[in-house]
Enzyme design. Structure first.
Site, PDB file in Angstrom:
ATOM      1  CG  ASN A 215      50.264  37.086  40.387  1.00 20.95           C
ATOM      2  OD1 ASN A 215      50.641  37.908  39.573  1.00 20.95           O
ATOM      3  ND2 ASN A 215      50.159  37.360  41.687  1.00 20.95           N
ATOM      4  CE  LYS A 293      66.600  22.687  43.319  1.00 23.88           C
ATOM      5  NZ  LYS A 293      67.457  22.307  42.214  1.00 23.88           N
ATOM      6  CG  PHE A 329      43.565  47.552  39.391  1.00 18.69           C
ATOM      7  CD1 PHE A 329      43.949  48.800  39.850  1.00 18.69           C
ATOM      8  CD2 PHE A 329      43.502  47.332  38.023  1.00 18.69           C
ATOM      9  CE1 PHE A 329      44.260  49.808  38.966  1.00 18.69           C
ATOM     10  CE2 PHE A 329      43.809  48.329  37.132  1.00 18.69           C
ATOM     11  CZ  PHE A 329      44.192  49.573  37.597  1.00 18.69           C
ATOM     12  CE  LYS A 343      37.837  41.627  44.988  1.00 20.46           C
ATOM     13  NZ  LYS A 343      38.454  40.931  43.863  1.00 20.46           N
TER      14      LYS A 343
HETATM   15  O1  C5P Z   1      40.918  40.571  46.838  1.00 19.14           O
HETATM   16  P1  C5P Z   1      41.601  40.793  45.540  1.00 19.14           P
HETATM   17  O2  C5P Z   1      42.997  40.246  45.498  1.00 19.14           O
HETATM   18  O3  C5P Z   1      40.814  40.404  44.335  1.00 19.14           O
HETATM   19  O4  C5P Z   1      41.703  42.392  45.455  1.00 19.14           O
HETATM   20  C1  C5P Z   1      42.398  43.030  44.467  1.00 19.14           C
HETATM   21  C2  C5P Z   1      42.829  44.388  44.928  1.00 19.14           C
HETATM   22  O5  C5P Z   1      43.361  44.311  46.245  1.00 19.14           O
HETATM   23  C3  C5P Z   1      43.931  44.938  44.075  1.00 19.14           C
HETATM   24  O6  C5P Z   1      43.823  46.341  44.104  1.00 19.14           O
HETATM   25  C4  C5P Z   1      45.191  44.473  44.804  1.00 19.14           C
HETATM   26  O7  C5P Z   1      46.274  45.321  44.522  1.00 19.14           O
HETATM   27  C5  C5P Z   1      44.753  44.566  46.252  1.00 19.14           C
HETATM   28  N1  C5P Z   1      45.363  43.581  47.124  1.00 19.14           N
HETATM   29  C6  C5P Z   1      46.301  43.953  48.059  1.00 19.14           C
HETATM   30  N2  C5P Z   1      46.835  43.046  48.923  1.00 19.14           N
HETATM   31  C7  C5P Z   1      46.445  41.759  48.891  1.00 19.14           C
HETATM   32  C8  C5P Z   1      45.488  41.350  47.948  1.00 19.14           C
HETATM   33  C9  C5P Z   1      44.969  42.276  47.085  1.00 19.14           C
HETATM   34  O8  C5P Z   1      46.659  45.132  48.085  1.00 19.14           O
HETATM   35  N3  C5P Z   1      46.965  40.909  49.728  1.00 19.14           N
END
Ligand code: C5P
Length: 409
Positions: A215, A293, A329, A343
């Site tokens: 991303n 690949k 976050f 969340k």
């Molecule tokens: O569920 P979402 O991805 O929106 O949540 C965001 C938060 O969860 C961020 O703090 C991100 O660093 C954390 N996160 C994580 N591991 C994941 C997905 C999100 O630590 N697999």
């Protein structure tokens, strides 16, 4: 002077240069502070500008110089209040007898005195004047007033002065001023003795040896938070996915590629007192990673994804290694508040920093506009919306909040 490490990395110094022949030494002071990683923003008084030019000050500091000719536009962009709010320490070097007197009296009759009066930051005064002036009852009384208010002082040195007289009064050597500034910042911070874990950047989930799912996270916000917590005194471990940023100075930085590697590195970094999960972890990874690949021409590959572990939820899980403060976050494109609240509870964290990414403007930008959601001990959610500001300032404010939280606890 020895060019030591980045002992002042990320420290912001407001340097007031007032009138005096020693003002030329302030140019060297700017260089030495910058070499150590500090940012230096300067106010040049009318008297100071008689001895050094705004151009040399701005060339060396790499910043705009603020003087009394500041226009309404300047006041709009960077008012005297903001000049001190965006600094960690104000240094007055050289401090003339006149400026010392105005500080002692609390006058606000030019930009320098007004800014220092409005300052909520510690002030270090470095006097420079003729020996008789320095010894005068008036100056000594003013110095005593400043000292009683907590103003720090680098005492003048003894020797021959520009006027030909000999005695105490010449501005302290640059090396001594730098050493005092370093000493000030080396004091234990509010988070000294605390351990912090910060995740930052994206994760890359490989499809084959050359392709991945990832991303657009730059890691700027997470890295800035790691640095800000370290400046508050915490021992920080930063676990970062692939980013184009240098490792922050003085912070143990662990590089990972995938969510699973990030989880492993985080588990190894626990226990910690504070965890801030700012990484944009890929929610899914390809179910299979091809050893070779993938080639065009064959059948179009079907991409099957499996869910990645939730690192934040794992860290925040109740148990004896849960950090006392867990901050997540949430980058949301819609229903930011509602999703963030879900969340907060769903991942069992204490605070959530929400940024609205609906415009797509947050990624790789230097500014961020966030809302902080905090769950108090009774489970009530308190919301606080912050103005748009540089990511570095978001980090400083968040680190200050973390410090307050531990102070209050
Ligand atoms: O569920 P979402 O991805 O929106 O949540 C965001 C938060 O969860 C961020 O703090 C991100 O660093 C954390 N996160 C994580 N591991 C994941 C997905 C999100 O630590 N697999």
């Amino acid at each position: 002077m020895e060019n030591s490490s980045f002992s002042l990395q990320g420290r912001r110094i407001l340097l007031v240069i007032s009138g005096g022949i020693a003002a030329y030494k302030s140019l060297d002071l700017i260089r030495r502070l910058k070499e150590r990683g500090a940012t230096v923003r300067c106010i040049l008084t009318k008297g100071g500008a008689e001895f050094v030019t705004p151009l040399s000050v701005s060339s060396l500091s790499g910043e705009k110089v603020y003087d009394d000719l500041f226009s309404l536009t300047d006041e709009h962009e960077m008012g005297h209040i903001r000049l001190t709010r965006t600094a960690d320490l104000a240094v007055v070097a050289p401090a003339s007898a006149n400026l010392i007197a105005r500080l002692a009296q609390g006058r606000a009759d030019d930009l320098a005195s007004t800014t220092l009066l409005a300052s909520d930051k510690p002030i270090l005064v470095v006097p420079a004047m003729n020996a008789k002036m320095w010894q005068s009852e008036a100056v000594q009384a003013n110095i005593a007033v400043l000292a009683a208010r907590g103003t720090m002082l680098v005492r003048p040195g003894t020797g021959e002065m520009a006027c030909g007289e000999v005695g105490e009064g010449r501005m302290a050597e640059v090396a001594e001023i730098v050493a005092d500034i370093e000493k000030y910042f080396a004091q234990p911070g509010p988070l000294s003795g605390r351990r912090a874990l910060v995740t930052s950047g994206p994760t890359h989930e490989p499809l084959d040896p050359v392709r991945f799912i990832g991303n657009r996270s730059s890691g700027k916000q997470g890295h800035a938070i790691a640095a800000a917590l370290a400046r508050e005194g915490a021992a920080v471990t930063l676990v970062t996915g692939p980013v184009a940023l240098p490792d922050p100075a003085g912070i143990r930085t662990i590089h990972v590629q995938t969510a699973r590697e990030m989880l492993e590195a985080c588990e190894a970094a626990l226990p910690a007192d504070i965890a801030v999960c700012a990484a944009a972890v890929a929610d899914w990874r390809p179910a299979e990673e091809s050893a070779q690949k993938l080639k065009k021409g064959a059948a179009e590959p079907a991409l099957r994804l499996v869910e990645n572990p939730d690192i934040l939820a794992m860290i925040a899980r109740e148990g004896n290694i849960r950090p006392r403060l867990v901050v997540g976050f949430a980058a949301e494109t819609e229903k930011a508040d509602e999703n963030a609240r879900r969340k907060l509870a769903g991942k069992n964290c204490d605070w959530i920093v929400v940024n609205d990414v609906s415009g797509g403007a947050v990624f790789d930008a230097d500014e961020n506009k966030v809302t902080l959601l905090a769950r108090d001990s009774a489970g009530k959610v308190v919301t606080e919306s912050w103005d748009a500001m540089p990511k570095d300032d978001v980090a400083r404010l968040l680190a200050a909040r973390v410090s307050d939280h531990f102070k209050a606890a």
